[in-house]
Design a protein around this motif. Structure first.
Motif, PDB file in Angstrom:
ATOM      1  N   TRP A  63       1.363 -12.189  13.692  1.00  0.00           N
ATOM      2  CA  TRP A  63       1.340 -10.758  13.441  1.00  0.00           C
ATOM      3  C   TRP A  63      -0.071 -10.322  13.079  1.00  0.00           C
ATOM      4  N   GLY A  64      -0.306  -9.043  13.162  1.00  0.00           N
ATOM      5  CA  GLY A  64      -1.636  -8.506  12.925  1.00  0.00           C
ATOM      6  C   GLY A  64      -1.942  -8.338  11.444  1.00  0.00           C
ATOM      7  N   THR A  65      -3.174  -7.934  11.202  1.00  0.00           N
ATOM      8  CA  THR A  65      -3.626  -7.669   9.843  1.00  0.00           C
ATOM      9  C   THR A  65      -2.680  -6.663   9.199  1.00  0.00           C
ATOM     10  N   TRP A  66      -2.287  -6.931   7.992  1.00  0.00           N
ATOM     11  CA  TRP A  66      -1.428  -6.085   7.158  1.00  0.00           C
ATOM     12  C   TRP A  66       0.040  -6.098   7.563  1.00  0.00           C
ATOM     13  N   GLN A  67       0.423  -6.817   8.606  1.00  0.00           N
ATOM     14  CA  GLN A  67       1.828  -6.845   9.003  1.00  0.00           C
ATOM     15  C   GLN A  67       2.585  -7.929   8.244  1.00  0.00           C
ATOM     16  N   SER A  68       3.803  -7.597   7.849  1.00  0.00           N
ATOM     17  CA  SER A  68       4.712  -8.541   7.210  1.00  0.00           C
ATOM     18  C   SER A  68       6.117  -8.313   7.753  1.00  0.00           C
ATOM     19  N   LEU A  69       6.891  -9.376   7.830  1.00  0.00           N
ATOM     20  CA  LEU A  69       8.300  -9.270   8.183  1.00  0.00           C
ATOM     21  C   LEU A  69       9.071  -8.968   6.911  1.00  0.00           C
ATOM     22  N   CYS A  70       9.852  -7.887   6.934  1.00  0.00           N
ATOM     23  CA  CYS A  70      10.573  -7.454   5.729  1.00  0.00           C
ATOM     24  C   CYS A  70      12.047  -7.202   6.025  1.00  0.00           C
ATOM     25  N   LEU A  71      12.861  -7.515   5.051  1.00  0.00           N
ATOM     26  CA  LEU A  71      14.280  -7.176   5.054  1.00  0.00           C
ATOM     27  C   LEU A  71      14.415  -5.795   4.422  1.00  0.00           C
ATOM     28  N   VAL A  72      15.168  -4.913   5.060  1.00  0.00           N
ATOM     29  CA  VAL A  72      15.428  -3.581   4.514  1.00  0.00           C
ATOM     30  C   VAL A  72      16.918  -3.498   4.209  1.00  0.00           C
ATOM     31  N   ASP A  73      17.227  -3.171   2.959  1.00  0.00           N
ATOM     32  CA  ASP A  73      18.609  -3.119   2.500  1.00  0.00           C
ATOM     33  C   ASP A  73      18.809  -1.852   1.674  1.00  0.00           C
ATOM     34  N   THR A  74      19.626  -0.936   2.168  1.00  0.00           N
ATOM     35  CA  THR A  74      19.946   0.283   1.420  1.00  0.00           C
ATOM     36  C   THR A  74      21.320   0.204   0.762  1.00  0.00           C
ATOM     37  N   ASN A  75      22.033  -0.889   0.993  1.00  0.00           N
ATOM     38  CA  ASN A  75      23.391  -1.048   0.481  1.00  0.00           C
ATOM     39  C   ASN A  75      23.351  -1.606  -0.944  1.00  0.00           C
ATOM     40  N   ALA A 107       0.831  -1.205   0.000  1.00  0.00           N
ATOM     41  CA  ALA A 107       0.000   0.000   0.000  1.00  0.00           C
ATOM     42  C   ALA A 107       0.867   1.258   0.000  1.00  0.00           C
ATOM     43  N   GLY A 108       2.173   1.080  -0.217  1.00  0.00           N
ATOM     44  CA  GLY A 108       3.082   2.217  -0.278  1.00  0.00           C
ATOM     45  C   GLY A 108       3.904   2.445   0.973  1.00  0.00           C
ATOM     46  N   SER A 109       3.611   1.727   2.068  1.00  0.00           N
ATOM     47  CA  SER A 109       4.377   1.929   3.302  1.00  0.00           C
ATOM     48  C   SER A 109       5.834   1.556   3.133  1.00  0.00           C
ATOM     49  N   ASP A 110       6.111   0.553   2.310  1.00  0.00           N
ATOM     50  CA  ASP A 110       7.497   0.162   2.071  1.00  0.00           C
ATOM     51  C   ASP A 110       8.257   1.278   1.344  1.00  0.00           C
ATOM     52  N   ILE A 111       7.602   1.922   0.380  1.00  0.00           N
ATOM     53  CA  ILE A 111       8.210   3.058  -0.327  1.00  0.00           C
ATOM     54  C   ILE A 111       8.367   4.239   0.623  1.00  0.00           C
ATOM     55  N   ASP A 112       7.364   4.467   1.470  1.00  0.00           N
ATOM     56  CA  ASP A 112       7.450   5.541   2.461  1.00  0.00           C
ATOM     57  C   ASP A 112       8.614   5.318   3.417  1.00  0.00           C
ATOM     58  N   LEU A 113       8.840   4.064   3.802  1.00  0.00           N
ATOM     59  CA  LEU A 113       9.958   3.752   4.690  1.00  0.00           C
ATOM     60  C   LEU A 113      11.285   4.116   4.025  1.00  0.00           C
ATOM     61  N   LEU A 114      11.465   3.720   2.772  1.00  0.00           N
ATOM     62  CA  LEU A 114      12.710   4.066   2.063  1.00  0.00           C
ATOM     63  C   LEU A 114      12.858   5.575   1.921  1.00  0.00           C
ATOM     64  N   THR A 115      11.759   6.282   1.683  1.00  0.00           N
ATOM     65  CA  THR A 115      11.802   7.750   1.590  1.00  0.00           C
ATOM     66  C   THR A 115      12.236   8.359   2.921  1.00  0.00           C
ATOM     67  N   ALA A 116      11.686   7.841   4.013  1.00  0.00           N
ATOM     68  CA  ALA A 116      12.062   8.342   5.342  1.00  0.00           C
ATOM     69  C   ALA A 116      13.530   8.056   5.635  1.00  0.00           C
ATOM     70  N   LEU A 117      13.994   6.873   5.256  1.00  0.00           N
ATOM     71  CA  LEU A 117      15.403   6.541   5.495  1.00  0.00           C
ATOM     72  C   LEU A 117      16.327   7.428   4.667  1.00  0.00           C
ATOM     73  N   ARG A 118      15.934   7.751   3.439  1.00  0.00           N
ATOM     74  CA  ARG A 118      16.743   8.668   2.617  1.00  0.00           C
ATOM     75  C   ARG A 118      16.824  10.048   3.276  1.00  0.00           C
ATOM     76  N   SER A 119      15.748  10.462   3.912  1.00  0.00           N
ATOM     77  CA  SER A 119      15.732  11.752   4.590  1.00  0.00           C
ATOM     78  C   SER A 119      16.611  11.726   5.847  1.00  0.00           C
ATOM     79  N   LEU A 120      16.483  10.640   6.628  1.00  0.00           N
ATOM     80  CA  LEU A 120      17.269  10.508   7.861  1.00  0.00           C
ATOM     81  C   LEU A 120      18.735  10.213   7.589  1.00  0.00           C
ATOM     82  N   LEU A 121      18.990   9.408   6.563  1.00  0.00           N
ATOM     83  CA  LEU A 121      20.337   8.931   6.250  1.00  0.00           C
ATOM     84  C   LEU A 121      20.651   9.205   4.781  1.00  0.00           C
TER      85      LEU A 121
END
Length: 136
Positions: A109-121, A55-69
């Motif tokens: 896990w709850g509705t809509w939750q998934s375990l995800c690997l995050v890799d910016t490298n 639903a775009g939360s994964d893209i939002d997470l990468l956007t937030a990480l680009r802003s923070l890091l």
């Protein structure tokens, strides 16, 4: 305890990779068991999160990480791609491990939750994730 390593192809771009199918396959032999699923990423530049995907939360997470890091030259750790030092800070914000309760062989896990690997490298296109199941 039951444990196995899986290989995850993240490619040469920042990625949030949903591990739900891999977790489901790993737990299939334990379909009636309760316990604890533990996931571990043995890398200095990746982390794990529980997040909604699709639903775009994964893209939002990468956007937030680009802003923070930001991937620029502010980092002391400078080998690899430009801004690579930020990749080494990532696991301080997104832990390299995660535990999830398992009930009747399924992650609780709850509705809509998934375990995800995050890799910016972008220098490491394949990652290892160790999944372990500790029956209760």
């Amino acid at each position: 305890m039951y444990s196995e390593e899986i290989q995850v192809r993240t490619g040469q771009r920042e990625a949030v990779v949903d591990l739900t199918d891999s977790v489901t396959a790993f737990l299939r032999p334990h379909q009636d068991a309760d316990g604890l699923l533990h996931a571990w990423v043995p890398h200095a530049t990746a982390g794990l999160v529980v997040i909604e995907t699709g639903a775009g939360s994964d893209i939002d997470l990468l956007t937030a990480l680009r802003s923070l890091l930001p991937a620029d030259d502010r980092w002391q750790h400078r080998h690899g791609s430009p801004g690579h030092g930020r990749d080494h800070v990532l696991p301080a914000l997104l832990a390299p491990s995660m535990s999830v309760p398992v009930l009747a062989g399924r992650p609780a896990w709850g509705t809509w939750q998934s375990l995800c690997l995050v890799d910016t490298n972008v220098d490491n296109p394949v990652r290892t994730v160790r999944l372990s199941f500790l029956p209760g």
